[in-house]
Motif scaffolding. Structure first.
Motif, short mmCIF file in Angstrom:
data_model
loop_
_atom_site.label_atom_id
_atom_site.label_comp_id
_atom_site.label_asym_id
_atom_site.label_seq_id
_atom_site.Cartn_x
_atom_site.Cartn_y
_atom_site.Cartn_z
N HIS A 92 0.81 -1.22 0.00
CA HIS A 92 0.00 0.00 0.00
C HIS A 92 0.85 1.27 0.00
O HIS A 92 0.33 2.36 -0.22
N HIS A 93 2.17 1.15 0.25
CA HIS A 93 3.05 2.31 0.16
C HIS A 93 3.45 2.66 -1.27
O HIS A 93 3.88 3.78 -1.54
N MET A 94 3.38 1.69 -2.18
CA MET A 94 4.03 1.82 -3.47
C MET A 94 3.59 3.04 -4.30
O MET A 94 4.44 3.72 -4.88
N LEU A 100 6.93 9.91 -5.09
CA LEU A 100 7.96 10.71 -4.43
C LEU A 100 9.29 10.58 -5.15
O LEU A 100 9.96 11.58 -5.44
N CYS A 101 9.69 9.36 -5.47
CA CYS A 101 10.98 9.15 -6.13
C CYS A 101 10.97 9.66 -7.57
O CYS A 101 11.98 10.19 -8.05
N VAL A 109 10.02 6.17 -12.08
CA VAL A 109 10.63 5.27 -11.10
C VAL A 109 9.59 4.28 -10.60
O VAL A 109 8.48 4.66 -10.23
N ASP A 110 9.93 3.00 -10.60
CA ASP A 110 9.04 1.95 -10.11
C ASP A 110 9.84 1.04 -9.18
O ASP A 110 10.73 0.31 -9.62
N GLN A 116 10.15 -7.48 -2.67
CA GLN A 116 10.74 -8.82 -2.55
C GLN A 116 11.77 -8.88 -1.43
O GLN A 116 12.10 -9.97 -0.95
N TYR A 117 12.31 -7.74 -1.01
CA TYR A 117 13.27 -7.72 0.10
C TYR A 117 12.98 -6.52 1.01
O TYR A 117 13.79 -5.60 1.14
N PRO A 118 11.83 -6.55 1.70
CA PRO A 118 11.41 -5.41 2.52
C PRO A 118 12.32 -5.15 3.72
O PRO A 118 12.31 -4.04 4.26
#
Length: 233
Positions: A92-94, A100-101, A109-110, A116-118
């Motif tokens: 849900h942050h994505m 932002l990025c 930016v994606d 996969q490595y939180p």
């Protein structure tokens, strides 16, 4: 509240009502979860900071105090303070993280792959507003991790947010070298140097393919490395 597909039980009823009023993310998103990369159980919060007041919050408080009466000021002072939450990245942050990025680095930016490595991520949230994030690829080379993005929204800087995010990423990769690229005019280079990063190479036009015309940062970059005790011995 709709339960998260990864959760077997909706535990929203167990959370005090005041927390749901305070603007925190949905409670079903605040549960311990398992990292797909390390199979570790990750807590919902890396840190909850109730004390720090970035410039943006101080400005809002000043405006509200000027415009409010004494009773309103007293009532507001008795409300629970909304913390700055440092979290591992979740689906849900994505949308906010990518936005932002894309705004402060380059369009498109994606960072979905980082799900996969939180373990090697930090997302800083005020209520439901993402104000900063940092990501690291843990195994870019043998015994080497790479910090790909670290950003704090300008209105939330000068409050130690970037410093804590960098500290956390370093702690997740003890025993490995950590590398990164940074624009030659980016003031974040001073932060990296405070943590012991040293420039190894100056690369001309490193950001040429990515950086849009409106970005005034230098397109040249320093390649920096933080050597660990293990790697230097």
């Amino acid at each position: 509240v709709l339960p998260d597909p990864d959760c077997a039980v909706d535990k929203s009823a167990l959370v005090p009502y005041v927390y749901r009023l305070s603007g925190c993310p949905d409670v079903v998103r605040q549960q311990v979860f398992v990292s797909p990369y390390t199979a570790r159980f990750l807590r919902p919060f890396i840190r909850r900071d109730y004390e720090t007041q970035p410039p943006r919050l101080r400005l809002l408080e000043a405006i509200l105090s000027k415009s409010a009466g004494s009773e309103q000021v007293l009532e507001r002072s008795q409300r629970p303070r909304v913390p700055l939450d440092y979290c591992y990245v979740r689906p849900h942050h994505m949308p906010a993280v990518n936005s932002l990025c894309s705004h402060f680095f380059w369009p498109g930016v994606d960072l979905t792959e980082c799900l996969q490595y939180p373990d090697f991520s930090v997302v800083v949230v005020y209520g439901k507003l993402v104000v900063g994030c940092a990501f690291m690829t843990p195994d870019v080379k043998l015994n080497e991790a790479y910090i790909s993005f670290l950003v704090v929204h300008p209105e939330w800087r000068r409050a130690g947010i970037g410093k804590f995010m960098l500290y956390h990423l370093i702690q997740t990769c003890m025993g490995k070298d950590i590398t990164l690229h940074v624009s030659a005019t980016n003031q974040a280079m001073l932060l990296f140097q405070q943590f012991g990063f040293k420039a190894e190479e100056y690369i001309l036009d490193f950001y040429h393919r990515f950086q849009p015309s409106w970005n005034t940062d230098s397109r040249h970059a320093f390649f920096m490395r933080l050597k660990t005790l293990t790697s230097t011995s």
